[in-house]
Write a protein that holds these residues in place. Sequence first.
Motif, mmCIF file in Angstrom:
data_model
loop_
_atom_site.group_PDB
_atom_site.id
_atom_site.type_symbol
_atom_site.label_atom_id
_atom_site.label_comp_id
_atom_site.label_asym_id
_atom_site.label_seq_id
_atom_site.Cartn_x
_atom_site.Cartn_y
_atom_site.Cartn_z
ATOM 1 N N GLN A 156 0.850 -1.189 0.000
ATOM 2 C CA GLN A 156 0.000 0.000 0.000
ATOM 3 C C GLN A 156 0.886 1.240 0.000
ATOM 4 O O GLN A 156 1.950 1.258 0.620
ATOM 5 C CB GLN A 156 -0.904 0.026 1.245
ATOM 6 N N LEU A 157 0.422 2.266 -0.696
ATOM 7 C CA LEU A 157 1.166 3.513 -0.806
ATOM 8 C C LEU A 157 0.331 4.660 -0.262
ATOM 9 O O LEU A 157 -0.863 4.759 -0.568
ATOM 10 C CB LEU A 157 1.530 3.794 -2.266
ATOM 11 N N VAL A 158 0.968 5.520 0.511
ATOM 12 C CA VAL A 158 0.304 6.707 1.042
ATOM 13 C C VAL A 158 1.133 7.919 0.663
ATOM 14 O O VAL A 158 2.307 8.015 1.033
ATOM 15 C CB VAL A 158 0.139 6.629 2.569
ATOM 16 N N GLU A 159 0.512 8.823 -0.071
ATOM 17 C CA GLU A 159 1.189 10.033 -0.532
ATOM 18 C C GLU A 159 0.796 11.217 0.337
ATOM 19 O O GLU A 159 -0.296 11.256 0.910
ATOM 20 C CB GLU A 159 0.814 10.331 -1.985
ATOM 21 N N SER A 160 1.670 12.201 0.381
ATOM 22 C CA SER A 160 1.386 13.439 1.084
ATOM 23 C C SER A 160 2.230 14.552 0.488
ATOM 24 O O SER A 160 3.183 14.287 -0.250
ATOM 25 C CB SER A 160 1.676 13.284 2.580
ATOM 26 N N GLY A 161 1.857 15.781 0.820
ATOM 27 C CA GLY A 161 2.675 16.922 0.433
ATOM 28 C C GLY A 161 2.115 17.791 -0.666
ATOM 29 O O GLY A 161 2.699 18.829 -0.982
ATOM 30 N N GLY A 162 1.012 17.400 -1.261
ATOM 31 C CA GLY A 162 0.426 18.237 -2.297
ATOM 32 C C GLY A 162 -0.192 19.490 -1.713
ATOM 33 O O GLY A 162 -0.263 19.656 -0.490
ATOM 34 N N GLY A 163 -0.615 20.383 -2.597
ATOM 35 C CA GLY A 163 -1.250 21.607 -2.139
ATOM 36 C C GLY A 163 -1.283 22.664 -3.205
ATOM 37 O O GLY A 163 -1.054 22.384 -4.381
ATOM 38 N N LEU A 164 -1.573 23.877 -2.760
ATOM 39 C CA LEU A 164 -1.655 25.039 -3.644
ATOM 40 C C LEU A 164 -0.429 25.908 -3.435
ATOM 41 O O LEU A 164 -0.066 26.222 -2.290
ATOM 42 C CB LEU A 164 -2.924 25.833 -3.333
ATOM 43 N N VAL A 165 0.209 26.285 -4.523
ATOM 44 C CA VAL A 165 1.417 27.102 -4.433
ATOM 45 C C VAL A 165 1.435 28.075 -5.610
ATOM 46 O O VAL A 165 0.877 27.777 -6.678
ATOM 47 C CB VAL A 165 2.677 26.212 -4.426
ATOM 48 N N GLN A 166 2.070 29.208 -5.422
ATOM 49 C CA GLN A 166 2.197 30.172 -6.510
ATOM 50 C C GLN A 166 3.317 29.753 -7.454
ATOM 51 O O GLN A 166 4.252 29.036 -7.064
ATOM 52 C CB GLN A 166 2.488 31.556 -5.950
ATOM 53 N N ALA A 167 3.219 30.206 -8.670
ATOM 54 C CA ALA A 167 4.262 29.935 -9.650
ATOM 55 C C ALA A 167 5.617 30.399 -9.107
ATOM 56 O O ALA A 167 5.721 31.466 -8.501
ATOM 57 C CB ALA A 167 3.959 30.638 -10.965
ATOM 58 N N GLY A 168 6.615 29.562 -9.313
ATOM 59 C CA GLY A 168 7.941 29.835 -8.794
ATOM 60 C C GLY A 168 8.199 29.226 -7.428
ATOM 61 O O GLY A 168 9.345 29.205 -6.965
ATOM 62 N N GLY A 169 7.149 28.740 -6.802
ATOM 63 C CA GLY A 169 7.278 28.155 -5.485
ATOM 64 C C GLY A 169 7.728 26.703 -5.516
ATOM 65 O O GLY A 169 8.045 26.150 -6.582
ATOM 66 N N SER A 170 7.754 26.100 -4.333
ATOM 67 C CA SER A 170 8.232 24.727 -4.190
ATOM 68 C C SER A 170 7.259 23.891 -3.366
ATOM 69 O O SER A 170 6.540 24.412 -2.506
ATOM 70 C CB SER A 170 9.593 24.713 -3.490
ATOM 71 N N LEU A 171 7.277 22.611 -3.636
ATOM 72 C CA LEU A 171 6.553 21.624 -2.839
ATOM 73 C C LEU A 171 7.386 20.357 -2.777
ATOM 74 O O LEU A 171 8.173 20.081 -3.695
ATOM 75 C CB LEU A 171 5.190 21.287 -3.456
ATOM 76 N N ARG A 172 7.174 19.583 -1.722
ATOM 77 C CA ARG A 172 7.845 18.296 -1.598
ATOM 78 C C ARG A 172 6.804 17.218 -1.363
ATOM 79 O O ARG A 172 6.067 17.269 -0.367
ATOM 80 C CB ARG A 172 8.838 18.310 -0.439
ATOM 81 N N LEU A 173 6.744 16.279 -2.267
ATOM 82 C CA LEU A 173 5.831 15.151 -2.137
ATOM 83 C C LEU A 173 6.550 13.974 -1.483
ATOM 84 O O LEU A 173 7.743 13.761 -1.716
ATOM 85 C CB LEU A 173 5.302 14.721 -3.499
ATOM 86 N N SER A 174 5.804 13.226 -0.693
ATOM 87 C CA SER A 174 6.332 12.011 -0.069
ATOM 88 C C SER A 174 5.396 10.848 -0.348
ATOM 89 O O SER A 174 4.178 11.040 -0.479
ATOM 90 C CB SER A 174 6.456 12.180 1.449
ATOM 91 N N CYS A 175 5.953 9.659 -0.425
ATOM 92 C CA CYS A 175 5.162 8.453 -0.637
ATOM 93 C C CYS A 175 5.786 7.327 0.181
ATOM 94 O O CYS A 175 6.958 6.992 -0.028
ATOM 95 C CB CYS A 175 5.128 8.080 -2.110
ATOM 96 N N VAL A 176 5.001 6.772 1.090
ATOM 97 C CA VAL A 176 5.480 5.694 1.950
ATOM 98 C C VAL A 176 4.828 4.377 1.534
ATOM 99 O O VAL A 176 3.602 4.302 1.406
ATOM 100 C CB VAL A 176 5.170 5.981 3.425
#
Length: 118
Positions: free
Chosen positions: A3-23
């Motif tokens: 089983q996989l569980v993802e996290s870290g998505g969201g709303l961000v402005q252009a030029g910004g950063s996000l980090r996704l994780s999957c366990v």
Amino acid sequence: QVQLVESGGGLVQAGGSLRLSCVASGRSFSINAMGWYRQAPGKERELVATITGGSTNYADSVKGRFTISRDSAKNTVYLQMNSLKPEDTAVYYCNVHYYSWGTMDNAWGQGTQVTVSS
């Protein structure tokens, strides 16, 4: 079964950063490859990045902006996304290829929404 569980998505402005994780979790499995795919509205699911051992592969559209990494001890894969663009908006899915009881199989996460505003 894994089983996989993802996290870290969201709303961000252009030029910004996000980090996704999957366990990944389950019983008696060994991971071969891990990766991230994405699907934008009205489009087919496409590869973003994969990691197998120490080798990585990226879609041309994200090279130089996204970095995939893996913590094998934690059965976790990450996707660091920098310099995000509105065209990166999509549902991002984690994918894992693994061995279990002598058989290779693969699993998909439920997806996490990434929205980049202009």
